[in-house]
Motif scaffolding. Structure first.
Motif, mmCIF file in Angstrom:
data_model
loop_
_atom_site.group_PDB
_atom_site.id
_atom_site.type_symbol
_atom_site.label_atom_id
_atom_site.label_comp_id
_atom_site.label_asym_id
_atom_site.label_seq_id
_atom_site.Cartn_x
_atom_site.Cartn_y
_atom_site.Cartn_z
ATOM 1 N N PRO A 6 0.819 -1.226 0.000
ATOM 2 C CA PRO A 6 0.000 0.000 0.000
ATOM 3 C C PRO A 6 0.845 1.263 0.000
ATOM 4 N N ILE A 7 2.015 1.215 0.647
ATOM 5 C CA ILE A 7 2.888 2.386 0.652
ATOM 6 C C ILE A 7 3.363 2.699 -0.754
ATOM 7 N N LEU A 8 3.791 1.665 -1.490
ATOM 8 C CA LEU A 8 4.249 1.871 -2.864
ATOM 9 C C LEU A 8 3.131 2.397 -3.754
ATOM 10 N N LEU A 9 1.929 1.864 -3.577
ATOM 11 C CA LEU A 9 0.798 2.324 -4.399
ATOM 12 C C LEU A 9 0.512 3.806 -4.143
ATOM 13 N N ILE A 10 0.514 4.191 -2.882
ATOM 14 C CA ILE A 10 0.255 5.597 -2.547
ATOM 15 C C ILE A 10 1.357 6.491 -3.120
ATOM 16 N N MET A 50 -7.324 5.050 0.314
ATOM 17 C CA MET A 50 -8.380 4.084 0.592
ATOM 18 C C MET A 50 -8.274 2.879 -0.338
ATOM 19 N N VAL A 51 -8.032 3.125 -1.638
ATOM 20 C CA VAL A 51 -7.930 2.023 -2.603
ATOM 21 C C VAL A 51 -6.685 1.192 -2.334
ATOM 22 N N LEU A 71 3.315 5.840 -5.729
ATOM 23 C CA LEU A 71 3.193 5.873 -7.188
ATOM 24 C C LEU A 71 2.078 6.811 -7.618
ATOM 25 N N GLY A 72 0.982 6.809 -6.857
ATOM 26 C CA GLY A 72 -0.109 7.729 -7.175
ATOM 27 C C GLY A 72 0.331 9.178 -7.053
ATOM 28 N N THR A 73 1.081 9.488 -6.011
ATOM 29 C CA THR A 73 1.577 10.853 -5.813
ATOM 30 C C THR A 73 2.551 11.246 -6.917
ATOM 31 N N ILE A 74 3.467 10.340 -7.262
ATOM 32 C CA ILE A 74 4.435 10.620 -8.325
ATOM 33 C C ILE A 74 3.724 10.814 -9.658
ATOM 34 N N GLY A 75 2.719 9.959 -9.921
ATOM 35 C CA GLY A 75 1.976 10.087 -11.172
ATOM 36 C C GLY A 75 1.255 11.416 -11.294
ATOM 37 N N THR A 108 -4.037 8.254 -19.510
ATOM 38 C CA THR A 108 -4.533 7.020 -18.892
ATOM 39 C C THR A 108 -3.629 6.535 -17.758
ATOM 40 N N PRO A 109 -2.290 6.514 -17.947
ATOM 41 C CA PRO A 109 -1.440 6.072 -16.825
ATOM 42 C C PRO A 109 -1.642 6.912 -15.559
ATOM 43 N N ARG A 110 -1.805 8.221 -15.732
ATOM 44 C CA ARG A 110 -2.021 9.075 -14.567
ATOM 45 C C ARG A 110 -3.342 8.731 -13.897
ATOM 46 N N ALA A 111 -4.378 8.501 -14.694
ATOM 47 C CA ALA A 111 -5.689 8.171 -14.115
ATOM 48 C C ALA A 111 -5.622 6.857 -13.343
ATOM 49 N N VAL A 112 -4.920 5.864 -13.921
ATOM 50 C CA VAL A 112 -4.818 4.557 -13.257
ATOM 51 C C VAL A 112 -4.049 4.682 -11.948
ATOM 52 N N LEU A 113 -2.903 5.378 -11.991
ATOM 53 C CA LEU A 113 -2.101 5.535 -10.781
ATOM 54 C C LEU A 113 -2.822 6.365 -9.723
ATOM 55 N N THR A 114 -3.610 7.346 -10.176
ATOM 56 C CA THR A 114 -4.361 8.168 -9.221
ATOM 57 C C THR A 114 -5.367 7.332 -8.454
ATOM 58 N N VAL A 115 -6.031 6.411 -9.160
ATOM 59 C CA VAL A 115 -7.015 5.545 -8.498
ATOM 60 C C VAL A 115 -6.318 4.546 -7.583
#
Length: 479
Positions: free
Chosen positions: A270-274, A301-302, A276-280, A289-296
């Protein structure tokens, strides 16, 4: 209403809050709500708007943090009951070797402290410290002090712990940036704490005879595996916990504990996902599309929901738990954090009242005139509240409510606000003393008297809090 009157009401409100929690022993959630209502009425919020103000403050806060705290608690609970925490700690001890066992337990406290609440982490790891101290015949404090301080550091600084989540959301910081900057800051603080604890534990301190017998297998104590430490109930909201030693429960249908790599991967996911979302969000073009996927995927919560599913499968289903058992374990994580969530929501109510009544602007004016930087104000306010009432969570939530108007007026960047959140965490880490449940829990489990606890635990947490603030200050020019 004049600023002087509003400030007097604010001071009276905070004083009443402290009296209710410290003297009257009122539960912090109830105390926060009562004080919020009193402050709102005294400051002239119309009676017709009072209920809506409270509902808005509660709803806005819990809408952001309730799910995150609950999912984080579920992850920690699955790791705990699957035997993953014990297996992870023992693997680290084997990898580091006997000479560096204190460092191994410190690392275990740091890593396991991310998904596991402080009290629960202490319950899980203290029996391991008992066993190591017994085998080495060294003082228990050599192993327990840096380990416990590492877990408390993570509890004060990083999401998904409730105070950090609530403060981050309240001031408009980014949880991803708090993690991105907070993990290395916290790691350095924990390492410094490990080094300082080596100096603090050069001398031996008096130890409670019952705990000494439990640890070292003296006559009258079971010389086998040290008992598991439990509290009834563990709290993060300012309530005092009483430690009791009991034998560990059998592991049920589990054949063997999870591997080191499995536990580490589930904690890091979960830390890596969060991150990656911030970096994206900060590097990829808007609308891609990559930004939208990483944002979600990177939404806290996700990310935590994915981690819960992975924990349920790899630590539960694959190891013999049926769906009913997995659901039971997940459900058992919620009662201990329910009151913490409500305390966070009540803190949001207090912050909303400060804004709606105009007190927030009055406080902002006074704080601006001091000329102190926002980072220092965040640290000092959190430190003062932590010292006064004991709970790191309440200190963080209340500090965020007091400083939010000033921070919004200062027009700080998201990165700067994230450092302010970390500075609040540094203040909430320091000065853990006799009005803190964590202080009593640690000293009881370590067999320390009050004086020894103040000379070791309080000194160490205060030094680590100051070091954390110094590191956030050093990062300020970079954001």
């Amino acid at each position: 209403m004049s600023h002087t009157t509003l400030l007097a009401i604010a001071v009276a409100g905070v004083a009443t809050l402290l009296l209710l929690i410290l003297k009257a022993k009122v539960q912090p959630f109830v105390a926060l709500v009562v004080v919020s209502v009193g402050v709102a009425l005294a400051a002239g919020v119309p009676a017709a708007d009072l209920v809506k103000t409270i509902e808005d403050g509660m709803g806005a806060t819990l809408g952001h943090i309730a799910t995150i705290i609950a999912l984080g608690a579920m992850i920690g609970r699955i790791i705990e009951l699957s035997g993953g925490a014990h297996a992870f700690a023992h693997s680290l001890i084997e990898k580091f070797g006997s000479r560096r066992t204190p460092l191994a337990l410190t690392v275990a406290g740091f890593v396991l402290g991310i998904p596991v609440f402080f009290e629960v982490g202490l319950i899980i790891l203290m029996p391991i410290a008992y066993g190591v101290a017994r085998a080495s015949r060294k003082p228990l404090l050599v192993y327990a002090l840096p380990m416990g301080a590492a877990m408390l550091t993570v509890h004060a600084f990083l999401p998904p712990h409730p105070g950090a989540v609530a403060a981050t959301e309240a001031i408009g910081a980014s949880q991803g940036l708090v993690l991105l900057m907070g993990i290395p800051v916290t790691a350095v603080v924990v390492l410094l704490g490990h080094l300082l604890s080596r100096r603090l534990t050069r001398r031996e301190y008096p130890m409670d005879p019952a705990v000494y017998a439990e640890v070292y297998g003296e006559p009258g104590a079971d010389a086998g595996t040290p008992g598991r430490a439990e509290t009834s109930p563990p709290t993060s909201d300012g309530g005092h916990a009483t430690a009791v030693l009991t034998k560990p429960a059998p592991s049920g249908t589990d054949v063997r504990p999870p591997s080191f790599g499995m536990v580490l991967a589930l904690i890091v996911t979960p830390i890596l996902l969060i991150l990656l979302g911030t970096i994206g969000e900060n590097t990829l073009p808007e609308g891609s599309t990559p930004r939208a996927v990483l944002t979600v995927l990177g939404a806290p919560m996700v990310a935590l929901l994915i981690a819960v599913a992975l924990c349920g499968y790899f630590l539960g289903a694959r190891r013999g738990w049926d769906r009913a058992r997995i659901a039971e374990v997940m459900g058992s994580a919620l009662p201990p954090v329910a009151m913490v969530i409500l305390v966070a929501g009540a803190g949001g109510v207090f912050g909303k009242v400060l804004v709606a009544s105009g007190i927030g602007d009055a406080i902002a004016d006074v704080l601006e005139r001091t000329g102190l930087p926002a980072l220092l104000l965040a640290f000092l306010t959190s430190l003062a509240l932590r010292a006064a009432q004991g709970s790191a969570t309440v200190a963080l939530i209340t500090t965020a409510g007091i400083l939010t108007p000033l921070l919004h007026r200062a027009d700080l960047s998201t990165g700067q606000l994230s450092l302010v959140a970390l500075a609040m965490g540094a203040g909430a880490l320091a000065l853990s003393h006799i009005n803190d449940a964590g202080y009593w829990m640690f000293t009881k489990l370590a067999g320390l008297d009050v004086a020894a606890g103040l000379r070791t635990w309080t000194v160490l947490t205060t030094a680590m809090g100051c070091a954390g603030f110094a590191l956030t200050t050093a990062l300020w020019p970079l954001v």
